[in-house]
Design an enzyme around this catalytic site. Sequence first.
Site, PDB file in Angstrom:
ATOM      1  N   SER A   2      51.874 104.171  70.490  1.00 50.95           N
ATOM      2  CA  SER A   2      52.470 102.999  69.832  1.00 50.95           C
ATOM      3  C   SER A   2      52.926 103.336  68.420  1.00 50.95           C
ATOM      4  CB  SER A   2      51.452 101.855  69.761  1.00 50.95           C
ATOM      5  OG  SER A   2      52.049 100.756  69.099  1.00 50.95           O
ATOM      6  N   LYS A  28      46.820 100.452  76.164  1.00 47.31           N
ATOM      7  CA  LYS A  28      48.154 100.334  75.552  1.00 47.31           C
ATOM      8  C   LYS A  28      48.878  99.098  76.084  1.00 47.31           C
ATOM      9  CE  LYS A  28      51.986 101.517  73.338  1.00 47.31           C
ATOM     10  NZ  LYS A  28      53.087 100.824  73.939  1.00 47.31           N
ATOM     11  N   HIS A  57      47.413  96.176  74.297  1.00 47.20           N
ATOM     12  CA  HIS A  57      47.934  96.252  72.926  1.00 47.20           C
ATOM     13  C   HIS A  57      49.301  95.568  72.884  1.00 47.20           C
ATOM     14  CE1 HIS A  57      50.892  98.212  70.296  1.00 47.20           C
ATOM     15  NE2 HIS A  57      49.938  98.469  69.434  1.00 47.20           N
ATOM     16  N   ASN A  58      50.157  95.869  73.871  1.00 46.42           N
ATOM     17  CA  ASN A  58      51.499  95.271  73.911  1.00 46.42           C
ATOM     18  C   ASN A  58      51.427  93.773  74.182  1.00 46.42           C
ATOM     19  OD1 ASN A  58      52.205  97.955  73.640  1.00 46.42           O
ATOM     20  ND2 ASN A  58      53.855  97.860  75.120  1.00 46.42           N
ATOM     21  N   GLU A 118      50.598  92.187  71.044  1.00 46.08           N
ATOM     22  CA  GLU A 118      51.840  92.266  70.243  1.00 46.08           C
ATOM     23  C   GLU A 118      52.791  91.116  70.598  1.00 46.08           C
ATOM     24  OE1 GLU A 118      55.496  95.263  70.811  1.00 46.08           O
ATOM     25  OE2 GLU A 118      53.635  96.301  70.310  1.00 46.08           O
TER      26      GLU A 118
END
Length: 486
Positions: A133, A188, A191-192, A195
Amino acid sequence: MAVQPTRIGLAGLAVMGQNLALNIAEKGFPISVYNRTTSKVDETVERAKKEGNLPLYGFHDPESFVNSIQKPRVIIMLVKAGAPVDQTIKTLSAYLEKGDCIVDGGNEWYENTERREKAVAENGFLYLGMGVSGGEEGARNGPSMMPGGSYEAYKNIEDILLKVAAQVRDSGPCVTYIGKGGSGNFVKMVHNGIEYGDMQLIAEAYDVLKSVGKLSNEELHSVFTEWNKSELESFLIEITADIFGIKDDKGDGHLVDKVLDKTGMKGTGKWTVQQAAELSVPAPTIESSLDARFLSGLKDERVEAAKVFKAGGFGDILNDQTVDKKQLIDDVRKALYASKICSYAQGMNLIRAKSMEKGWGLKLGELARIWKGGCIIRAIFLDRIKQAYDRNAELANLLVDPEFAKEIIERQSAWRRVVCLAINSGISTPGMSASLAYFDSYRRERLPANLVQAQRDYFGAHTYERTDMEGSFHTEWFKTARQSKI
């Protein structure tokens, strides 16, 4: 052409691949690069010369590329998720030897990584699925990296990753071995998802300040710049402040006002929401951000709907009123922060649920640490999240950590004022509203779910539990209700 074998190879030279390769070379690790379209190889070699004669060597065919790397070989792939990854593995595997390691640095579905790890193990190869990222800038100057899969493979590349990752004072490089299987890709992905939530909440803060508070772009630039010195300090707040300061180079006014209100997406947010549903983990803030993107895509329909409702006396803003700007800015800051806590709480709970299901043993505090730098959701308050899990590794929810609970209590009146003002003004704040509903549901000892369960038992004999005695019960509600009507 490298005379000595290089330390590592990288295949896939779109901008992320180029930038990561240059970052690795700049940190003193000679690197071989390869791309199916050879012009990209030449372009990367040229950039390496211009950016400081970096030890980067280009190859036009896969065999000479693989053979140029020291054994046991480590090759990072940065190609599009799905079939292109399988194709690249097939191409490289023809020249790899037992003990060599392949690292997929793309946004891949975690089960694909687990499938590939098993498949390449049959040839004696090691495999890592590594979330990266930070976008183009992060890849070049220091991303946050989330490698999962073979621990042996991680140890082969650890020295490189520790230097290439973003470095944060007092907490070290933004990389750690995440865990087995597809855990790196899963982390990940979430995480997105966080986001998505973060970006939606910021967009709602912007909408309320602009549409109800009538703030100009100059004022918004100033507000977000100030917020970036507060508890909201983060990469996304910083770039938002920048966006409000940029004038249109193709016409008058600010560029942000000319950007079409239609948000694209690559799929990681959708995967996050699907996983939350699979695992029965409530993630309403993240879900609402995905729905907001879907709604934004209905631009033509929204244009027509606006005409229909305008004709019926519904303007863009309802109950247009003068508000105290200073008070509104302060309230929106508090509402944004409280909502943000909910978004991160949902993401962390999803990671924990998956970790328990798969036996990954993920450490949530360590994930907060590696997200403090390099990545898109980097924010000062991740330090607080790390501390919360350091205080209690078994913390059920960030909302009940004493520090976060205190902060939400201090902000909840402002949060409610903002949501009420938005509703009365006809401004949708799905993320803030969903976060508030999540908080209010979570903090209440008793919810109206008793009625829903009674309904389920009435029409489907699904049974129910009681508050006053153990066991499972079924009532013939229909019969009882009919008798009482006679």
